[in-house]
Every structure is written in C-alpha cells, then in structure tokens.
Scaffold this motif. Sequence first.
Motif, mmCIF file in Angstrom:
data_model
loop_
_atom_site.group_PDB
_atom_site.id
_atom_site.type_symbol
_atom_site.label_atom_id
_atom_site.label_comp_id
_atom_site.label_asym_id
_atom_site.label_seq_id
_atom_site.Cartn_x
_atom_site.Cartn_y
_atom_site.Cartn_z
ATOM 1 N N GLY A 139 9.078 -54.720 -8.959
ATOM 2 C CA GLY A 139 7.858 -55.338 -9.460
ATOM 3 C C GLY A 139 7.865 -56.852 -9.521
ATOM 4 N N HIS A 140 9.038 -57.502 -9.468
ATOM 5 C CA HIS A 140 9.017 -58.968 -9.537
ATOM 6 C C HIS A 140 10.298 -59.539 -8.933
ATOM 7 N N PHE A 141 10.140 -60.257 -7.842
ATOM 8 C CA PHE A 141 11.295 -60.791 -7.122
ATOM 9 C C PHE A 141 11.731 -62.115 -7.744
ATOM 10 N N VAL A 142 13.041 -62.298 -7.956
ATOM 11 C CA VAL A 142 13.569 -63.544 -8.522
ATOM 12 C C VAL A 142 14.774 -63.991 -7.689
ATOM 13 N N VAL A 143 15.447 -65.058 -8.110
ATOM 14 C CA VAL A 143 16.659 -65.487 -7.408
ATOM 15 C C VAL A 143 17.841 -65.490 -8.365
ATOM 16 N N GLY A 144 19.033 -65.322 -7.782
ATOM 17 C CA GLY A 144 20.245 -65.253 -8.577
ATOM 18 C C GLY A 144 21.249 -66.321 -8.179
ATOM 19 N N PHE A 145 21.996 -66.784 -9.154
ATOM 20 C CA PHE A 145 23.064 -67.771 -8.970
ATOM 21 C C PHE A 145 24.327 -67.196 -9.592
ATOM 22 N N GLY A 146 25.465 -67.324 -8.899
ATOM 23 C CA GLY A 146 26.735 -66.871 -9.478
ATOM 24 C C GLY A 146 26.909 -65.369 -9.380
ATOM 25 N N ASP A 147 28.098 -64.902 -9.763
ATOM 26 C CA ASP A 147 28.337 -63.464 -9.666
ATOM 27 C C ASP A 147 28.088 -62.760 -11.000
ATOM 28 N N ALA A 148 28.288 -61.457 -10.971
ATOM 29 C CA ALA A 148 27.877 -60.593 -12.087
ATOM 30 C C ALA A 148 28.280 -61.102 -13.479
ATOM 31 N N ASP A 149 29.521 -61.596 -13.615
ATOM 32 C CA ASP A 149 29.928 -61.974 -14.981
ATOM 33 C C ASP A 149 29.309 -63.282 -15.472
ATOM 34 N N GLY A 150 28.894 -64.160 -14.538
ATOM 35 C CA GLY A 150 28.266 -65.392 -15.028
ATOM 36 C C GLY A 150 26.902 -65.607 -14.398
ATOM 37 N N GLN A 151 26.235 -64.503 -14.078
ATOM 38 C CA GLN A 151 24.997 -64.612 -13.300
ATOM 39 C C GLN A 151 23.865 -65.308 -14.061
ATOM 40 N N VAL A 152 23.178 -66.221 -13.346
ATOM 41 C CA VAL A 152 21.972 -66.855 -13.884
ATOM 42 C C VAL A 152 20.818 -66.448 -12.965
ATOM 43 N N LEU A 153 19.711 -66.039 -13.561
ATOM 44 C CA LEU A 153 18.524 -65.690 -12.778
ATOM 45 C C LEU A 153 17.445 -66.733 -13.023
ATOM 46 N N ALA A 154 16.680 -67.042 -11.967
ATOM 47 C CA ALA A 154 15.551 -67.961 -12.125
ATOM 48 C C ALA A 154 14.322 -67.325 -11.500
ATOM 49 N N ASP A 155 13.171 -67.638 -12.051
ATOM 50 C CA ASP A 155 11.901 -67.066 -11.592
ATOM 51 C C ASP A 155 11.073 -68.136 -10.877
ATOM 52 N N PRO A 156 11.134 -68.177 -9.525
ATOM 53 C CA PRO A 156 10.388 -69.202 -8.785
ATOM 54 C C PRO A 156 8.875 -69.144 -9.011
ATOM 55 N N PHE A 157 8.354 -67.947 -9.326
ATOM 56 C CA PHE A 157 6.921 -67.798 -9.571
ATOM 57 C C PHE A 157 6.525 -68.593 -10.812
ATOM 58 N N ALA A 158 7.459 -68.665 -11.780
ATOM 59 C CA ALA A 158 7.241 -69.440 -13.008
ATOM 60 C C ALA A 158 7.889 -70.816 -12.871
ATOM 61 N N ALA A 159 7.868 -71.363 -11.637
ATOM 62 C CA ALA A 159 8.382 -72.710 -11.332
ATOM 63 C C ALA A 159 9.887 -72.842 -11.590
ATOM 64 N N GLY A 160 10.584 -71.698 -11.700
ATOM 65 C CA GLY A 160 12.033 -71.762 -11.828
ATOM 66 C C GLY A 160 12.567 -71.551 -13.223
ATOM 67 N N ARG A 161 11.737 -71.021 -14.119
ATOM 68 C CA ARG A 161 12.201 -70.715 -15.479
ATOM 69 C C ARG A 161 13.433 -69.815 -15.379
ATOM 70 N N THR A 162 14.497 -70.160 -16.112
ATOM 71 C CA THR A 162 15.685 -69.294 -16.063
ATOM 72 C C THR A 162 15.475 -68.098 -16.981
ATOM 73 N N LEU A 163 16.057 -66.986 -16.575
ATOM 74 C CA LEU A 163 15.877 -65.730 -17.293
ATOM 75 C C LEU A 163 17.208 -65.263 -17.855
ATOM 76 N N SER A 164 17.207 -64.862 -19.101
ATOM 77 C CA SER A 164 18.384 -64.208 -19.664
ATOM 78 C C SER A 164 18.358 -62.749 -19.190
ATOM 79 N N ALA A 165 19.475 -62.045 -19.407
ATOM 80 C CA ALA A 165 19.520 -60.620 -19.049
ATOM 81 C C ALA A 165 18.398 -59.877 -19.775
ATOM 82 N N GLU A 166 18.133 -60.324 -21.018
ATOM 83 C CA GLU A 166 17.087 -59.688 -21.826
ATOM 84 C C GLU A 166 15.704 -59.931 -21.199
ATOM 85 N N ASP A 167 15.456 -61.188 -20.755
ATOM 86 C CA ASP A 167 14.187 -61.509 -20.078
ATOM 87 C C ASP A 167 14.001 -60.616 -18.851
ATOM 88 N N ALA A 168 15.099 -60.495 -18.070
ATOM 89 C CA ALA A 168 15.028 -59.698 -16.840
ATOM 90 C C ALA A 168 14.701 -58.249 -17.182
#
Length: 283
Positions: A139-168
């Motif tokens: 339902g919503h494509f995002v981008v990921g940085f880093g590997d599983a243990d230190g992964q950061v997600l960002a939402d380009p649709f929201a101009a790059g807002r970073t997402l916590s695991a909870e947000d995701a």
Amino acid sequence: MHHHRAHEDRAESPWRRRFAEEASADRPDLALLCLLIGTEADEELGEEGIDAAQIELDRLSGALPYGVHGPGAQARALGGLLGGREGFHGVPADYRRLESSLLHEVLRRRRGLPILLSVVWTEVARRAGWPVYGVALPGHFVVGFGDADGQVLADPFAAGRTLSAEDAGLLVAGGTGTALTPDMLEPADPRAVVTRILNNVRAWASARPERSDVALWALDLLLLLPSHPARLRYERARLLVQRGSFTEGAAEMEAYADVVAAVEPAAAEALRSQARGARARLN
C-alpha cells in the motif's frame, strides 16, 4: 480493425526491444526501465528525453554532500536535497494522474506516486554509491537505509520524513489492515518495482474505460518481463476483444487455452468457447 495494425507495429518498436533486454539483464537499470515505460505513454519522449532524464538524475546525485556515512545521516542528507531543496513530494491528487507513474514527468514536475519518488531517491543515491533501496510496504512504497538491525526508513511521498518501525507498522495497518512483517522491509528487486509500477498504470486505466490503450501497453510491457503470471495473456486477450480487435483477441485466448489445457481442461474449453464468441462478433 485499425487497432490491430497499430498494435502490431508497436510490438516491434525498438523501445520495447530495449525494455525486454534491460528487464532480463543481470542487474537491470531501474531508471532506464522506467523511462522506457515513459516512451509508451509519451510519443515525444525519444532518445533525447531519456538522456535528459538520466542527466538530471546525475545532476541531483552530484549535489549530494560528500563523506556522509551511516543510515541516519544519509537519510537526512537525501531528504534535505530531494524533499527539501528540490521539492520532490506527493499529494493525494497525484494518484489521479498518469504522469505520476512516468519517471520523466516526475523529474519535471517534482511530484509522483510513492513508488516513482522512491525510484528517484534510490537512483540518485546509487549514482553516489550510497546503499539505498526501495522498500515495498503493502500500500505504500518507501526507501530504506542500512541493514535490518540499524534500518532507517524514509517516505519520499512525505518529502523524506523518516519513519520509525512503529510508523511503518501504522502505515501498513492503515493501508491494508495487515501487520508489518520483517520480509516487507527487504530491498525490493528492480523487476518487482517495475511490475508494481505497471500494475499501478493498469489500475489507473481500468478506472477509465476510455483509456484501454494505456491498459494494453501496460500489459504488453508486463508480458515482456522474464517472469509474469500466465493469466496476463488472458487479460490481454479480453482487452483486445473489448477494443474491437476480435481476431487478435480470439487467437490470444486460444493460445492461452492451450497453456491451461494440461492443468484445467474445463477452463480451457470455456476459454475456447469465449474465443469462438469473439470471432463470431466479426460478422
């Protein structure tokens, strides 16, 4: 029967040959595949337009700061450039526009669907040697940085807002009602990204029956991907009949019936009678 003729010419287009070649390469160039999709929607987009889009991705990549390491810092730097200075983002109205699925238009308008904006992010990062990847959340494509243990997600649709695991987790639950599972956070394969883009185009077209031409080229490209569900051939046959190409549609339906016959004889018979019905409409 002009549909039939026009379609046959299209099938031999050099753009489609390049799309098929690139799609089966060991490491497909995602930006190029997206730009080749653009040639179907926009006849003006030739070699020059494709080059210009690639040059723009190079330019954006050259504007990234040097020596930025670590997932969090790279997510902030990429967000500051693309979401901030360059203004890439999306709004709900973008879902109603076909241009939102076309990379050359997204680069021009700085607006697009989440998956296309993510392509811009990953392609700009790749050119700078940053390990950034697409993440195909349902339902919503995002981008990921880093590997599983230190992964950061960002939402380009929201101009790059970073997402916590909870947000995701909330994004996934809100969009599809399912729970977030670790496999959803794996890097998306370029061919899977292209499939999802083409399926978005098909969904856009199916809501607009007068744009069956768009649905047809999206199916044609999906059928050029190295692996695709056989059922797409049936979808294409049905679309051809709907567009008045009864002979071509019937032939396609019979070819699909031959594929199905070994497994489901009854389904094959039903398909053959559908094909006979399509041929009968020629009289």
